[in-house]
Design an enzyme around this catalytic site. Structure first.
Site, PDB file in Angstrom:
ATOM      1  N   ARG A  92       0.806  -1.221   0.000  1.00 20.89           N
ATOM      2  CA  ARG A  92       0.000   0.000   0.000  1.00 20.89           C
ATOM      3  C   ARG A  92       0.837   1.267   0.000  1.00 20.89           C
ATOM      4  NH1 ARG A  92      -2.016  -3.916   3.147  1.00 20.89           N
ATOM      5  NH2 ARG A  92      -3.973  -4.859   2.466  1.00 20.89           N
ATOM      6  N   GLU A 129       5.627 -11.927  14.449  1.00 21.50           N
ATOM      7  CA  GLU A 129       5.176 -12.643  15.643  1.00 21.50           C
ATOM      8  C   GLU A 129       5.418 -14.136  15.504  1.00 21.50           C
ATOM      9  OE1 GLU A 129       1.140 -13.124  18.388  1.00 21.50           O
ATOM     10  OE2 GLU A 129       1.128 -11.843  16.617  1.00 21.50           O
TER      11      GLU A 129
END
Length: 206
Positions: A92, A129
């Site tokens: 983006r 993560e």
């Protein structure tokens, strides 16, 4: 939360319970354009997985005036600062980065996921993560001493932006600031990543 996961996830997904509609303007509450940007951002609950509130900027892109306002605010902030590079983070950052670069008279440098750029690249890994990811940039795209602005749509943990900063600095650029359309509340004010200031327009919905 997993940064920049596939299928439209990434930092746009914020694991938190829903709150009242409407993102909160950060970068100048008196600017009515920020209210329009806030209203144009859609939140998609439980996407791409349960518990994630996905902040979707595609609805902003459907409103040309709001899209233009978003770009204009960034251009107004960085005009006259000697920015010669606008680096956009996949994917983006490729939407907001090029029009800002054109308006500033700067070159646009795409920072891409592995094996997306042809030719010789330099890479920077970063921790997610549940694993690692990587950003790549063309060798020779950045010259030592150039001043860079990094653009992405949203910052949540900051891991991707930190990798982008390291990548540009390894090429000899001076990163002046990172700019995102949306960010967690902790990034408003004088927050820094790797010693570089972070500028956000509105807070994300959680």
């Amino acid at each position: 939360m997993v940064e920049r996961g596939g299928g439209g996830g990434g930092e746009n997904g914020v694991a938190a319970p829903p709150v009242a509609d409407g993102a909160v303007p950060v970068a100048g509450v008196e600017d009515p354009r920020l209210q329009g940007i806030s209203a144009a951002i859609r939140v998609v609950p439980h996407f791409p997985k349960p518990g994630i509130m996905f902040n979707d900027i595609t609805t902003l892109l459907l409103r040309p005036k709001v899209f233009k306002d978003t770009v204009d605010i960034l251009v107004e902030r960085y005009r006259g600062m000697g920015i010669s590079i606008v680096a956009g983070i996949e994917a983006r950052g490729f939407i907001f980065g090029p029009p800002v670069a054109l308006a500033l008279g700067a070159k646009f440098v795409p920072l891409r996921k592995p094996k997306k750029l042809p030719g010789q690249v330099i890479s920077e890994n970063y921790v997610l993560e549940y694993g690692t990811d990587c950003l790549e940039m063309h060798v020779g795209a950045v010259q030592p001493g150039e001043h860079a602005l990094i653009i992405d749509d949203l910052v949540a943990t900051g891991g991707t932006l930190c990798a982008a900063i390291r990548l540009l600095e390894r090429a000899g650029a001076e990163v002046d600031e990172c700019a995102c359309i949306i960010g967690l509340p902790k990034f408003k004010g004088r927050c820094k990543l790797n010693g570089k200031p972070v500028y956000i327009l509105v807070e994300c919905r959680q």
